[in-house]
Design a protein around this motif. Sequence first.
Motif, PDB file in Angstrom:
ATOM      1  N   ARG A 132       2.213  10.699 -14.688  1.00  0.00           N
ATOM      2  CA  ARG A 132       1.228  10.498 -13.618  1.00  0.00           C
ATOM      3  C   ARG A 132       0.565   9.131 -13.732  1.00  0.00           C
ATOM      4  O   ARG A 132       0.352   8.467 -12.721  1.00  0.00           O
ATOM      5  CB  ARG A 132       0.197  11.614 -13.646  1.00  0.00           C
ATOM      6  CG  ARG A 132       0.829  12.978 -13.384  1.00  0.00           C
ATOM      7  CD  ARG A 132      -0.217  14.040 -13.170  1.00  0.00           C
ATOM      8  NE  ARG A 132      -0.998  13.763 -11.981  1.00  0.00           N
ATOM      9  CZ  ARG A 132      -2.188  14.301 -11.734  1.00  0.00           C
ATOM     10  NH1 ARG A 132      -2.729  15.140 -12.612  1.00  0.00           N
ATOM     11  NH2 ARG A 132      -2.845  14.018 -10.645  1.00  0.00           N
ATOM     12  N   ARG A 192       1.769   2.595  -8.019  1.00  0.00           N
ATOM     13  CA  ARG A 192       1.141   2.601  -6.692  1.00  0.00           C
ATOM     14  C   ARG A 192       0.173   1.431  -6.556  1.00  0.00           C
ATOM     15  O   ARG A 192       0.073   0.799  -5.507  1.00  0.00           O
ATOM     16  CB  ARG A 192       0.398   3.932  -6.471  1.00  0.00           C
ATOM     17  CG  ARG A 192      -0.063   4.147  -5.024  1.00  0.00           C
ATOM     18  CD  ARG A 192      -0.929   5.377  -4.865  1.00  0.00           C
ATOM     19  NE  ARG A 192      -2.213   5.262  -5.547  1.00  0.00           N
ATOM     20  CZ  ARG A 192      -3.263   4.594  -5.068  1.00  0.00           C
ATOM     21  NH1 ARG A 192      -3.188   3.996  -3.907  1.00  0.00           N
ATOM     22  NH2 ARG A 192      -4.394   4.531  -5.762  1.00  0.00           N
ATOM     23  N   GLU A 232       0.744   6.128 -10.916  1.00  0.00           N
ATOM     24  CA  GLU A 232      -0.461   5.528 -10.324  1.00  0.00           C
ATOM     25  C   GLU A 232      -0.479   4.014 -10.530  1.00  0.00           C
ATOM     26  O   GLU A 232      -0.837   3.256  -9.631  1.00  0.00           O
ATOM     27  CB  GLU A 232      -1.706   6.190 -10.936  1.00  0.00           C
ATOM     28  CG  GLU A 232      -3.017   5.777 -10.295  1.00  0.00           C
ATOM     29  CD  GLU A 232      -3.185   6.213  -8.826  1.00  0.00           C
ATOM     30  OE1 GLU A 232      -2.237   6.743  -8.226  1.00  0.00           O
ATOM     31  OE2 GLU A 232      -4.281   5.978  -8.271  1.00  0.00           O
TER      32      GLU A 232
END
Length: 321
Positions: free
Chosen positions: A74, A81, A78
């Motif tokens: 995760r 992103r 992120e």
Amino acid sequence: MKVTALAGGVGAGKFLRGLVRVVPPQDVTVVVNTGDDIVVHGLHVSPDLDSVTYWLAGVADRERGWGRAGESFRATEELRRLGVEGSWFGLGDLDLATHVLRTRLLLEGATLTESTAEVARGFAIASRILPMTDDPVTTRIEVVADPDGPLDLHFQEYWVERGARDQVKRVHFEGVEAARTPGDVLDAITQAQVVIICPSNPVVSIDPILAMAGVRDALRRVRDLVVSISPIVGGKPLRGMADKLLPVIGVDVSAVGVAGHYADFLGAFVVDEVDRALAPAIGDILGGPRVAVTDTIMVDDAASERLARIALEAGLSGSPA
Ligand code: GDP
Ligand code: CA
């Protein structure tokens, strides 16, 4: 019985799980390649040290090979992103904790050897895990990368970021001349009853360790006790890019090629059943008949244990009676 193993990542990790089922884990010292180390988001990442640690701790992901079982990504998703530089290098969420701990200890003044011991304590590992050096050594891959022209890449840029797509011209270990081998590493080699060269990539996992001052000489001194397990089975690596890199250093992609590459310090060699026909040629290289032939594919811990037993016997057959 004191056993010392030279190790890269996954191939070594699998093998070591078997080895510590055959000899007491506290009798095992593992000298690990650090040429793959890279700073990512300011964190000191040591992929091979981590692979060895996770496999010995029983928390490695057998399918993926690297990283931890039950891992999530995760934080890396992120970071991607957010467009953060360097996030092409995937770091698992659990894995991140290891890098944070190591980096913190290094910033507080610990050596890599000390931080590695601290991480190993956290995973209750009884074996001794020694980085090949506390100094910076980086595996660089020089490639022909049309249309970009020639590039000098960090190993991880070649392997992870660019997916090993480039034609390789040269491999070298930046910083290796200035780097020192901790005394523990050389003693671990000369004082062992058996020294095992794990089934790791010869070019980018074992060669960096061999390039460290004193290591090759130490191995030559105990030559009769040194045994290697072929990482090449039937003319191919089981995973990784050894097939692309061995030709760059002029070594045939075969068990014979690998045995020849280690010839100056090798006492015994273990090859896979599929390579049985190569045993006489390898015996010629060793100058003796100490070639063991067995199934070397480590599908589970039981297979690793069988292989470790055979490797130890082959290595011990060189001890003075
Ligand atoms: P890294 O994890 O990317 O650092 O890679 P390694 O240095 O461990 O190199 C992978 C090598 O391990 C390849 O040449 C594989 O063929 C070898 N390897 C992986 N699993 C096995 C196995 O089960 N048996 C044998 N003989 N070799 C293996
Ligand atoms: Ca590696």
